[in-house]
Enzyme design. Structure first.
Site, PDB file in Angstrom:
ATOM      1  N   HIS A 143       0.747  -1.211  -0.084  1.00  0.00           N
ATOM      2  CA  HIS A 143       0.095   0.063   0.098  1.00  0.00           C
ATOM      3  C   HIS A 143       0.601   1.296   0.066  1.00  0.00           C
ATOM      4  O   HIS A 143       0.427   2.542   0.239  1.00  0.00           O
ATOM      5  CB  HIS A 143      -1.073  -0.040   1.253  1.00  0.00           C
ATOM      6  CG  HIS A 143      -2.033   0.851   1.235  1.00  0.00           C
ATOM      7  ND1 HIS A 143      -2.202   1.823   2.071  1.00  0.00           N
ATOM      8  CD2 HIS A 143      -3.054   1.039   0.353  1.00  0.00           C
ATOM      9  CE1 HIS A 143      -3.318   2.437   1.936  1.00  0.00           C
ATOM     10  NE2 HIS A 143      -3.730   2.090   0.773  1.00  0.00           N
ATOM     11  N   LYS A 193       3.255   4.486  -1.274  1.00  0.00           N
ATOM     12  CA  LYS A 193       3.267   5.423  -2.376  1.00  0.00           C
ATOM     13  C   LYS A 193       4.560   6.189  -1.974  1.00  0.00           C
ATOM     14  O   LYS A 193       4.572   7.100  -1.249  1.00  0.00           O
ATOM     15  CB  LYS A 193       2.031   6.175  -2.395  1.00  0.00           C
ATOM     16  CG  LYS A 193       0.837   5.490  -2.530  1.00  0.00           C
ATOM     17  CD  LYS A 193       0.007   5.459  -1.316  1.00  0.00           C
ATOM     18  CE  LYS A 193      -1.362   4.843  -1.540  1.00  0.00           C
ATOM     19  NZ  LYS A 193      -2.066   4.413  -0.169  1.00  0.00           N
ATOM     20  N   ASP A 244      16.660  11.502  -7.414  1.00  0.00           N
ATOM     21  CA  ASP A 244      18.140  11.872  -7.075  1.00  0.00           C
ATOM     22  C   ASP A 244      18.725  11.779  -5.714  1.00  0.00           C
ATOM     23  O   ASP A 244      19.580  12.388  -5.259  1.00  0.00           O
ATOM     24  CB  ASP A 244      18.271  13.315  -7.794  1.00  0.00           C
ATOM     25  CG  ASP A 244      18.363  13.259  -9.139  1.00  0.00           C
ATOM     26  OD1 ASP A 244      18.122  12.100  -9.831  1.00  0.00           O
ATOM     27  OD2 ASP A 244      18.100  14.429  -9.847  1.00  0.00           O
ATOM     28  N   HIS A 264      -9.503  11.076   2.238  1.00  0.00           N
ATOM     29  CA  HIS A 264      -8.610   9.857   2.053  1.00  0.00           C
ATOM     30  C   HIS A 264      -7.296   9.977   2.916  1.00  0.00           C
ATOM     31  O   HIS A 264      -6.523   9.240   2.858  1.00  0.00           O
ATOM     32  CB  HIS A 264      -8.320   9.550   0.593  1.00  0.00           C
ATOM     33  CG  HIS A 264      -7.727   8.415   0.282  1.00  0.00           C
ATOM     34  ND1 HIS A 264      -6.244   8.146  -0.241  1.00  0.00           N
ATOM     35  CD2 HIS A 264      -8.260   7.105   0.347  1.00  0.00           C
ATOM     36  CE1 HIS A 264      -6.128   6.865  -0.497  1.00  0.00           C
ATOM     37  NE2 HIS A 264      -7.063   6.134  -0.057  1.00  0.00           N
ATOM     38  N   LYS A 285      -4.851  10.084   5.617  1.00  0.00           N
ATOM     39  CA  LYS A 285      -4.045   9.328   6.918  1.00  0.00           C
ATOM     40  C   LYS A 285      -3.119  10.249   7.854  1.00  0.00           C
ATOM     41  O   LYS A 285      -1.942  10.272   7.433  1.00  0.00           O
ATOM     42  CB  LYS A 285      -3.568   8.190   6.419  1.00  0.00           C
ATOM     43  CG  LYS A 285      -4.346   7.225   5.310  1.00  0.00           C
ATOM     44  CD  LYS A 285      -3.805   7.535   3.827  1.00  0.00           C
ATOM     45  CE  LYS A 285      -4.378   6.628   2.883  1.00  0.00           C
ATOM     46  NZ  LYS A 285      -5.620   6.283   3.047  1.00  0.00           N
ATOM     47  N   ASP A 313      -0.880  17.422  20.048  1.00  0.00           N
ATOM     48  CA  ASP A 313      -0.526  18.639  20.907  1.00  0.00           C
ATOM     49  C   ASP A 313      -0.201  19.653  19.996  1.00  0.00           C
ATOM     50  O   ASP A 313       0.727  20.377  20.551  1.00  0.00           O
ATOM     51  CB  ASP A 313       0.330  18.165  22.018  1.00  0.00           C
ATOM     52  CG  ASP A 313      -0.175  17.271  22.975  1.00  0.00           C
ATOM     53  OD1 ASP A 313      -1.426  17.218  23.115  1.00  0.00           O
ATOM     54  OD2 ASP A 313       0.498  16.773  23.850  1.00  0.00           O
TER      55      ASP A 313
END
Length: 491
Positions: A230, A232, A237, A409, A411, A416
């Site tokens: 999952h 990404k 470079d 979508h 995450k 704090d």
């Protein structure tokens, strides 16, 4: 001959029916005694076997097998250097020599030490982070940075769709490959099942290296459907790194009528943390491509030029092969360490018992707990389980919102106004235990406050779920919630 085969199938069918109780007991014993599992997951599979006896076990064979916790990803050539850096940082913490620029961050050193010990996640403190919450802006920035590539582009996504967005990215990748830039594309077999073999062959003919994670067999048959890479990650470079929630597809640009505007969060890192992302990509690439890129020192050169470089970052990862659920443990530890506020945005909110209890305790202790989930499902089964758990949080005193301006979508967990954990992992059991995930833990008030500001800016576009409103939900919704919640650990 056909008649004999038909008679044999019929005899087998009736034999199975006659011995169905015995077969179910045998399968149940197999699940209970021969697979080490969370008790909730065991009960979910047993319920599935009870209600759908034969099909339930077939689903178990396809979806429920425990991944053997062997060390899939090996980095023998650079282990010495990484372990040396880890030991030095551990010693600095134990001797109280590690200094963070913000004194308020001192109390999070135990989390830094955990990530060092458990995931060999070195803390780098000279990073500049840019935040992208809009798909068009994120992909424009990605393509701009790829255009500036001089040595290599490493690109890894869970989902790649062959639509107008991918065609634009592919055009840049092909052009850079013709200029002599090394281009590698790593994709997940399950997430990219809509792509055709010809699409990857076309890239290879253009000089781009391609690798498939957990490839399907016999065409589209995926035997490890429950284990998905999952992650990404894009590394350019060794200078620029991207990580977050956006996949590659037109829906992530807000062009899908079903979802509408796509609200996600991705970060671009410039600094030494990019080296950690580079290592993570190469670990996955080596496994999928059966190569050893760790022999190429130039792929891991730590950048010397940092534009601002004020954000301390640890790159953490987890998967079904890991010794522990490191990303889940970071979520749990951050929740326990919160003193003022906990902001969570996630498309799927299916916490395990420990995280659920920690959030309930936090909310009942007067900590400002806010959770934002989508108002519409991309997966109906998961959506109703999410809604059920949100109800528990509301009863404990947390504020829960449904994002109404399209699909959420993101995450992201912020604590704090000081520390944030953002990446590819959802706040759900699948991301904790089954998916291969990667997150960045950012020990920075300036970046965490920006992420919290994005949350606050989403509130006018959202609906607060009130306790009265939740309690008034209909019987059908209540049944959906409980059914989906019971089976959520297995699907």
């Amino acid at each position: 001959m056909l008649q004999n085969i038909a008679q044999g199938v019929g005899t087998t069918y009736w034999w199975i029916l006659d011995h169905l109780l015995f077969i179910n007991i045998l399968f149940s014993l197999l699940i209970i005694f021969f697979q080490r599992r969370n008790p909730t997951t065991v009960w979910a599979w047993l319920l599935l076997l009870y209600f759908v006896p034969i099909l339930g076990f077939v689903l178990y064979l396809v979806l429920g097998q425990n991944f053997r916790k062997e060390r899939m990803f090996k980095m023998k050539e650079i282990e010495g250097e990484i372990k040396y850096a880890v030991r030095r940082q551990e010693e600095s913490i134990y001797r109280r020599k590690l200094r963070l620029r913000d004194p308020e961050l001192e109390r999070f050193k135990s989390l830094i030490l955990y990530n060092l010990n458990e995931g060999e996640a070195v803390l780098t403190d000279n990073n500049d982070i840019r935040i992208y919450t809009d798909g068009k802006e994120k992909f424009q920035a990605l393509m701009t940075e790829m255009e500036h590539a001089r040595n290599y582009i490493h690109l890894q996504y869970y989902i790649i769709r062959n639509d107008e967005l991918w065609q634009e990215i592919e055009e840049v990748l092909v052009r850079k490959a013709r200029q002599g830039v090394e281009v590698r594309v790593l994709f997940d077999s399950m997430g990219c099942r809509s792509m055709h073999n010809a699409d990857w062959v076309r890239l290879e003919k253009a000089g781009i290296e391609v690798a498939e994670f957990f490839p399907a067999v016999l065409g589209k048959l995926q035997l490890r459907v429950n284990y998905r890479n999952h992650r990404k990650i894009v590394v350019i470079d060794g200078r620029i790194g991207f990580v977050g929630g956006f996949n590659i597809g037109r829906e992530y640009l807000g062009l899908d009528k079903k979802f509408g505007y796509w609200r996600d969060t991705h970060i671009c890192i410039e600094g030494s943390a990019v080296t950690s992302l580079a290592v993570r990509f190469v670990l996955d690439w080596n496994y999928a491509a059966r190569e050893n890129l760790f022999l190429e020192d130039r792929l891991f050169e730590i950048p010397t030029y940092i534009r601002n470089g004020r954000d301390p970052v640890q790159i953490i990862s987890s998967g079904p092969d890991s010794r522990s659920q490191e990303i889940r443990d970071n979520y749990l530890r951050l929740i326990h360490m919160a003193r003022k506020s906990i902001y969570i945005q996630t498309p799927y909110f299916i916490p395990d018992e420990d995280i659920r209890d920690a959030l309930v305790i936090a909310a009942k202790s007067g900590i400002d707990v806010r959770i934002m989930i989508p108002c519409k499902p991309d997966h109906p089964f998961v959506y109703w389980a999410t809604y059920s758990y949100a109800g528990e949080m509301i009863e404990a005193g947390a504020r829960c919102y449904t994002y109404d301006n399209g699909f959420l979508h993101t995450k992201c967990l912020c604590v704090d106004g000081l520390v944030s954990c953002i990446g590819t992992a959802n706040m759900d059991i699948r991301s904790f235990a089954l998916n291969f995930e990667v997150n960045a833990v950012i020990y920075s008030a300036r970046t965490t406050e920006k992420l919290m500001e994005a949350f606050i800016n989403d509130i006018p576009k959202s609906t607060l779920i009130t306790r009265k409103g939740y309690e008034r939900r209909g019987l059908v919704i209540r049944v959906k919630e409980q059914f989906c919640r019971l089976l959520s650990p297995v699907l």
